[in-house]
Write an enzyme that holds these catalytic residues in place. Structure first.
Site, PDB file in Angstrom:
ATOM      1  N   LYS A  58     -13.829  13.437 -50.812  1.00 33.38           N
ATOM      2  CA  LYS A  58     -14.039  14.317 -49.637  1.00 33.38           C
ATOM      3  C   LYS A  58     -12.667  14.862 -49.250  1.00 33.38           C
ATOM      4  O   LYS A  58     -11.846  14.165 -48.675  1.00 33.38           O
ATOM      5  CB  LYS A  58     -14.638  13.507 -48.490  1.00 33.38           C
ATOM      6  CG  LYS A  58     -15.478  14.305 -47.500  1.00 33.38           C
ATOM      7  CD  LYS A  58     -14.770  15.443 -46.799  1.00 33.38           C
ATOM      8  CE  LYS A  58     -13.914  14.978 -45.645  1.00 33.38           C
ATOM      9  NZ  LYS A  58     -13.091  16.076 -45.068  1.00 33.38           N
ATOM     10  N   GLU A  79      -3.972   4.160 -46.352  1.00 31.11           N
ATOM     11  CA  GLU A  79      -2.581   4.624 -46.324  1.00 31.11           C
ATOM     12  C   GLU A  79      -2.477   5.576 -45.135  1.00 31.11           C
ATOM     13  O   GLU A  79      -3.032   6.673 -45.165  1.00 31.11           O
ATOM     14  CB  GLU A  79      -2.212   5.279 -47.657  1.00 31.11           C
ATOM     15  CG  GLU A  79      -2.231   4.245 -48.769  1.00 31.11           C
ATOM     16  CD  GLU A  79      -1.875   4.765 -50.152  1.00 31.11           C
ATOM     17  OE1 GLU A  79      -1.608   5.966 -50.311  1.00 31.11           O
ATOM     18  OE2 GLU A  79      -1.882   3.948 -51.091  1.00 31.11           O
ATOM     19  N   GLU A 137       3.409   9.138 -33.934  1.00 32.71           N
ATOM     20  CA  GLU A 137       3.722  10.040 -35.043  1.00 32.71           C
ATOM     21  C   GLU A 137       3.441  11.486 -34.616  1.00 32.71           C
ATOM     22  O   GLU A 137       2.320  11.807 -34.221  1.00 32.71           O
ATOM     23  CB  GLU A 137       2.839   9.678 -36.239  1.00 32.71           C
ATOM     24  CG  GLU A 137       3.119  10.507 -37.469  1.00 32.71           C
ATOM     25  CD  GLU A 137       2.111  10.232 -38.586  1.00 32.71           C
ATOM     26  OE1 GLU A 137       0.902  10.157 -38.309  1.00 32.71           O
ATOM     27  OE2 GLU A 137       2.553  10.096 -39.740  1.00 32.71           O
ATOM     28  N   CYS A 172       4.129  11.754 -44.261  1.00 34.07           N
ATOM     29  CA  CYS A 172       3.864  10.427 -43.665  1.00 34.07           C
ATOM     30  C   CYS A 172       5.099   9.544 -43.714  1.00 34.07           C
ATOM     31  O   CYS A 172       5.349   8.759 -42.801  1.00 34.07           O
ATOM     32  CB  CYS A 172       2.707   9.755 -44.391  1.00 34.07           C
ATOM     33  SG  CYS A 172       2.979   9.580 -46.164  1.00 34.07           S
TER      34      CYS A 172
END
Ligand code: NAD
Length: 490
Positions: A184, A259, A390, A292
């Site tokens: 997806k 992750e 973040e 990331c």
């Protein structure tokens, strides 16, 4: 757009339907995919839901036994053909990815798409060379042999910041292990997944082994992770989404590999190679900070703090950014207007929290659109949100520390634990600090070096599990111990 099942992106035809059992399957509903370069509409992409997910999972389930039975040496040549097909379409993939997510064209062409192919090739080779452990148990007079049994249908869900590279990083080991896959892709950058499906067809990957269901996360993604026939969930994305996926996975006891995001420390001691550390710090703006692993919290020792700050102030205006197709630009736009609004909220919040904005802080007035200025904050109050959450934009903070203990305490004062970057010339100190930081990866005097045999993942809210090398097979397989009594066979 007359025929919405296909889009032409930079002259390249991209199918916008799902890919199930090696066939294109449409959906009544479609979602709009825009380019972050100039916010033009690129495609109207099929928006899948439960029905399409059911169909794809059924296809993957039906294909599983045959694919698993091929064994690593039967799958290897097919997967290497897939890697070859990705390499042949390297430049098309690069162009489409750049238009879809705004990443630098040159980086896509020279590195990222090559890595996508390598992800497939590396794990195909690894599976063929896997020599599982064997040992005797005495005095029971028994022999143990470890088996890596394929687990079944694997759901792969990916984010928009490096969609094809991150998809193949999961699909490579999943397929090499003998699993079949339903991917997806991210709704803000769904197109290269469709080209991957073309590559799979060209390479002769059997029907049902790779399936792609396009759609919105809360619809297609949610249906996929809740599906009882999914045996593994490999998710890359935000911790917020991971919590939802974890809850859905818990209902079926489906193993997950997560992750997730980071707020990684970038620690510079006063004995460091100053120029290398400064250059690498400025490199944290790459991909407009939508990385990331980025070391977004710059922690610099007192003795060199002023010089380091001056260096950032002097060099930052020379960073070239803008249209990611133009050679020489060092980063492109933010992905989407909604994401721009989020980044701006963080910046405004930091100012409200009392942090001092040194430079940047808004969309570049000349470029407009989604082109955000490289941004730096200093004098940040310790509890400020900008140090904790973040941002996923070109926004760094700079703080000073006195000694090693303080650097470690500041580095670990976060709910994340994805990576840490350490600059020092003192090897003993490098090892002490690397051992003490909470992180899936600690880089010393380097950044972003990735060896696919090494473990990769995040601690705390940056992830669950590790992949890379054998760690990938530990996740994608049901690891079995066969134990027999020695000397009992005719
Ligand atoms: P996101 O969590 O919003 O979305 C990721 C994917 O999950 C998308 O495909 C989305 O459609 C899907 N999704 C959304 N809701 C879902 C649901 N309820 N059920 C199932 N699927 C759902 O993340 P994003 O904004 O696309 O990506 C940015 C995040 O990804 C950042 O936090 C970044 O740090 C992280 N990231 C981590 C790594 C890593 O390797 N650790 C790599 C790249 C990005």
């Amino acid at each position: 757009m007359a025929d919405s099942s296909q889009a032409i992106v930079a002259g390249i035809a991209v199918k916008t339907d799902h890919f199930i059992n090696n066939q294109r399957v449409g959906s009544a509903r479609r979602f709009i995919d825009i380019s972050p370069i100039d916010q033009t509409v690129l495609a109207h992409v099929a928006a899948g839901g439960e029905a399409e997910v059911d169909q794809a999972v059924a296809a993957a389930k039906a294909a599983f036994a045959g694919w698993a039975a091929l064994g690593p040496h039967g799958r290897g040549p097919i997967l290497r053909r897939l890697a070859d097909a990705i390499e042949r379409r390297n430049d098309d993939l690069a162009l489409v990815e750049t238009h879809d997510n705004g990443s630098l064209l040159e980086a896509m062409r020279l590195r990222v798409m090559r890595r996508a192919a390598y992800n497939i090739r590396f794990f195909a080779d690894y599976a063929e060379n896997l020599r599982p452990a064997e040992w005797d148990t005495q005095p029971a007079n028994a022999h143990n042999r470890v088996c890596y049994d394929p687990a079944g249908v694997t759901a792969v869900i990916t984010p928009w910041n490096a969609p094809l590279m991150l998809a193949t990083w999961r699909i490579g080991p999943a397929l090499a292990a003998g699993n079949t896959v339903v991917l997806k892709p991210p709704e803000w950058a769904p197109l290269t997944a469709s080209l991957l499906a073309d590559c799979a067809l060209e390479a002769g990957v059997p029907p049902g082994v790779i399936n792609v269901v396009q759609g919105i996360g809360e619809e297609a993604g949610a249906a996929l992770v809740a599906h009882p026939d999914v045996e593994r969930i490999a998710f890359t994305g935000s911790p917020e989404t991971a919590r939802l996926i974890g809850a859905a996975a818990a209902k079926n006891l489906t193993p997950v590999s997560f992750e997730l995001g980071g707020k990684s420390p970038f620690i510079v001691f006063d004995d460091a190679d100053f120029e290398l550390a400064l250059k690498t710090a400025l490199g944290q703006y790459d991909n407009a900070g939508q990385v990331c692993l980025a070391g977004t919290r710059l922690l610099v020792q007192h003795g060199i703090y002023d010089r380091f700050l001056e260096g950032m102030i002097e060099r930052a205006p020379h960073i070239k950014y803008g249209d990611p197709r133009v050679a020489g630009n060092e980063f492109g736009p933010l992905i989407h207007p909604d994401h721009l609004a989020r980044v701006q909220r963080f910046v405004d919040g930091a100012v409200r929290d009392g942090a001092r904005l040194v430079y940047g802080g808004k969309v570049n007035p000349q470029l407009g659109g989604l082109y955000f200025e490289p941004t730096l904050f200093i004098d940040v109050p310790p509890r400020a949100e900008i140090l904790r959450k973040e941002v996923f934009g070109p926004v760094l903070t700079l703080q000073a520390f006195h000694d090693e203990d303080e650097a470690i305490a500041m580095a670990n004062d976060t709910e994340y634990g994805l990576a840490a970057v350490i600059f020092t010339r003192d090897e003993a100190r490098a090892n002490r600090v690397a051992n003490a930081v909470v992180a899936g990866t600690a880089w010393v005097n380097c950044f972003f070096v990735r060896d696919l045999a090494a473990p990769f993942g995040g601690a705390r809210h940056s992830g669950i599990g590790r992949e890379g090398g054998l760690w990938s097979f530990d996740f994608y397989c049901d690891v079995k111990n066969v134990c027999y009594r020695i000397g009992t066979f005719a």
